[in-house]
Design a protein around this motif. Structure first.
Motif, PDB file in Angstrom:
ATOM      1  N   THR A 214      11.689   2.458 -43.614  1.00 45.36           N
ATOM      2  CA  THR A 214      11.213   1.107 -43.876  1.00 45.36           C
ATOM      3  C   THR A 214      10.792   0.884 -45.332  1.00 45.36           C
ATOM      4  N   VAL A 238       4.948  -2.547 -42.762  1.00 40.61           N
ATOM      5  CA  VAL A 238       5.610  -1.279 -42.423  1.00 40.61           C
ATOM      6  C   VAL A 238       5.293  -0.873 -40.989  1.00 40.61           C
ATOM      7  N   ASN A 241       6.598  -3.015 -37.952  1.00 39.85           N
ATOM      8  CA  ASN A 241       8.031  -2.920 -37.660  1.00 39.85           C
ATOM      9  C   ASN A 241       8.431  -1.575 -37.065  1.00 39.85           C
ATOM     10  N   ILE A 242       7.780  -0.501 -37.473  1.00 35.71           N
ATOM     11  CA  ILE A 242       8.156   0.805 -36.908  1.00 35.71           C
ATOM     12  C   ILE A 242       7.567   0.993 -35.510  1.00 35.71           C
TER      13      ILE A 242
END
Length: 323
Positions: A214, A238, A241-242
């Motif tokens: 990312t 970050v 989204n992960i």
């Protein structure tokens, strides 16, 4: 969304039906429970009476049809050994297993997410190499060996924690749990840690890989170019989204924690479903084995559905209708 859920529920019913056929035929075609349940000096008449009382004198297909008919009314058969409804025996032990699995999952997330995040942000550092080496050990070492070592270190050598049993549970928010008392928590800590080590390594590596993938993306560079604080970039742009692939994997792994806690429960004498199923296999208590496997399959199916829904909430771009 509603159409997707209905479609998945219909698919789940088909999966459960197929699984019931495979499990029932596989379990009921192996071994002879009468040889274990009936004394060795029993007469042929006593043996025949035992076979008839358990319904084992009927053809396998007829036994299955009777099983399905009872299952539709919530009856998954009676235990050969305890002479109690199988589902009652499982539900009595299930809270202890759920408690163990939930605490193990929380430990895996509490430890795995920060370690993976820091390791991803400091790739190539001593900390990163140390964490990755530790995660490899978490994947590689057998679960039973880890449990024995935990008992040897923290119970036998240091004497800090008890090695067996559930301790004295109490009431917390109306729930009977070991987390409500200090004694119960001490008994829970070692088996939960043992069960969480593999998942901890998995979460750590998933988080690190997600961070490394990312960070070079354009929206992260743009956020930094706007002058946003590094903490906001990491935790909003970050980490958010992960979390999508992590939630997907962890959701299914929670099911595996419940299903495969057998070794941990045996090592630490934890009174959960895993220990019950080991005893049932040893004594060829077929109804309990079948009921347990079907409940596990249903649990996995529902967890999979829940993960799909949570996935769509985290990422609205996901088209559930296409799933």
């Amino acid at each position: 969304m509603i159409a997707f859920i209905i479609r998945r529920l219909i698919q789940s019913i088909g999966v459960l039906l197929l699984t019931s056929v495979l499990v029932f035929c596989g379990v009921f075609a192996i071994g002879d429970p009468i040889a274990i349940l009936v004394p060795a000096d029993a007469s042929p008449a006593e043996i025949a009476q035992a076979v008839q009382s358990l319904g084992l004198d009927q053809p396998l297909w007829q036994q299955y049809l009777h099983f399905i008919g009872r299952a539709l009314h919530g009856d998954l058969g009676r235990s050969f050994v305890f002479n109690q409804p199988s589902i009652q025996l499982i539900l009595e032990r299930l809270p202890a297993t759920l408690e163990l699995a939930l605490v193990a999952l929380v430990l895996a997330l509490i430890v795995g997410l920060p370690l993976g995040l820091i390791a991803g942000l400091k790739a190539g550092s001593v900390f990163d190499r140390t964490v990755m080496t530790g995660s490899i050990l978490g994947f590689s070492l057998p679960n039973f060996w880890q449990g024995i070592m935990l008992v040897l270190i923290f119970s036998v050598t240091l004497g800090w924690l008890p090695s067996a049993g559930r301790g004295q549970p109490g009431m917390l928010f109306g729930i009977h749990t070991s987390l409500a008392t200090w004694d119960g928590f001490r008994h829970l800590l070692l088996p939960a840690l043992n069960l969480s080590l593999f998942k901890m390594s998995l979460v750590t590596r998933l988080t690190r890989a997600g961070v490394r993938e990312t960070l070079p993306l354009d929206y992260v560079k743009f956020a930094r170019a706007k002058g946003l604080r590094e903490r906001r970039v990491i935790f909003v742009h970050v980490l958010k989204n992960i979390l999508i692939p992590i939630v997907t994997v962890v959701g299914m792994e929670f099911g595996s924690l419940i299903a495969f806690a057998t070794v941990t429960e045996t090592i630490f004498a934890w009174p959960g479903v895993g220990k019950l199923i080991i005893d049932s296999i040893t004594k060829l208590d077929r109804p309990v084995i079948v009921a347990y496997l079907l409940i596990v399959v249903a649990m996995f199916t529902l967890l999979n559905l829940a993960v799909d829904i949570i996935y769509s909430l985290l990422d609205p771009r996901v088209r559930l209708e296409a799933a």
